[in-house]
Enzyme design. Structure first.
Site, PDB file in Angstrom:
ATOM      1  N   LYS A 187       5.515  -0.720   5.195  1.00 26.92           N
ATOM      2  CA  LYS A 187       6.820   0.163   5.182  1.00 26.92           C
ATOM      3  C   LYS A 187       6.883   0.715   6.746  1.00 26.92           C
ATOM      4  CE  LYS A 187       6.667   2.982   1.755  1.00 26.92           C
ATOM      5  NZ  LYS A 187       6.906   3.993   0.984  1.00 26.92           N
ATOM      6  N   LYS A 202       4.763   2.929   7.802  1.00 27.13           N
ATOM      7  CA  LYS A 202       4.582   4.457   7.583  1.00 27.13           C
ATOM      8  C   LYS A 202       3.142   4.763   7.671  1.00 27.13           C
ATOM      9  CE  LYS A 202       8.077   6.961   4.900  1.00 27.13           C
ATOM     10  NZ  LYS A 202       8.243   7.737   3.578  1.00 27.13           N
TER      11      LYS A 202
END
Ligand code: C2G
Length: 132
Positions: A44, A46
Site C-alpha cells: 500500500k 505505507k
C-alpha cells in the site's frame, strides 16, 4: 449476532480511528478488524511507525474491537466476509465505492471520515515541531 468487519493500518492510533471503530461496532454486536501486515503496508506504500504485532496489540485493547485478523492482500475480503459470517462491511468514506463488489455478500457501509486528524497529519505536525 450481527457481525461487522473493517480493514485498516491503524498506525499511531488516534481519535479518528476510534470514531470509526465505535460507529462500526454500534452497527452490530461483534466487530472484526483486519489489520494490514507490515508486508501489505509496503504494497500500500505505507510505512507504519508501529509494527504489525504492536498495532494488533493496541487494537485488541480497544473496547469496540472483538477480534483482530491480519490483512495481507487486496483479494481476501470476499473470503473474509464469507468465512467469518460477516453481515456488514464498514470503511471510512475515503474508500467510498471501492468495495461495492462486497454487496453480493454483505451490507456495505461507508462512514464519514473524521475531519482534522490523520496519521500523516500527526507525523507532519511532529516534524514541524522538531524542525522549529
Ligand atoms: N479513518 C477515519 N477518519 C480519519 C482517519 C481514518 O474515519 N481521520 C478511517 C479510514 O477511513 C479507515 C480506517 O479509519 O476506514 C483506518 O484508516 P487507515 O489505517 O488509514 O486505513 P487504510 O490505510 O485506509 O487501509 O483494505 C483496506 C485498507 O487496508 C484500508
Amino acid at each position: 449476532m450481527k457481525k461487522v468487519l473493517t480493514y485498516g493500518t491503524f498506525d499511531l492510533l488516534h481519535w479518528g480511528h476510534i470514531n470509526l471503530l465505535k460507529r462500526a461496532k454500534d452497527l452490530g454486536d461483534h466487530l472484526t478488524v483486519a489489520i494490514s501486515t507490515d508486508e501489505f503496508n509496503a504494497i500500500k506504500n505505507k510505512k507504519s511507525y508501529h509494527s504489525f504485532e504492536n498495532r494488533k496489540l493496541i487494537l485488541e485493547s480497544i473496547r469496540y474491537v472483538d477480534e483482530v485478523i491480519p490483512e495481507d492482500n487486496w483479494d481476501q475480503k470476499i473470503s473474509d466476509v464469507v468465512d467469518n459470517n460477516i453481515d456488514i462491511f464498514v470503511m471510512g468514506d475515503d474508500w467510498k465505492g471501492k468495495f461495492d463488489f462486497l454487496k453480493d455478500y454483505c451490507e456495505v457501509i461507508y462512514l464519514p471520515r473524521t475531519v482534522g486528524i490523520s496519521t500523516t497529519k500527526i507525523k507532519d505536525d511532529l516534524l514541524s515541531v522538531k524542525n522549529g
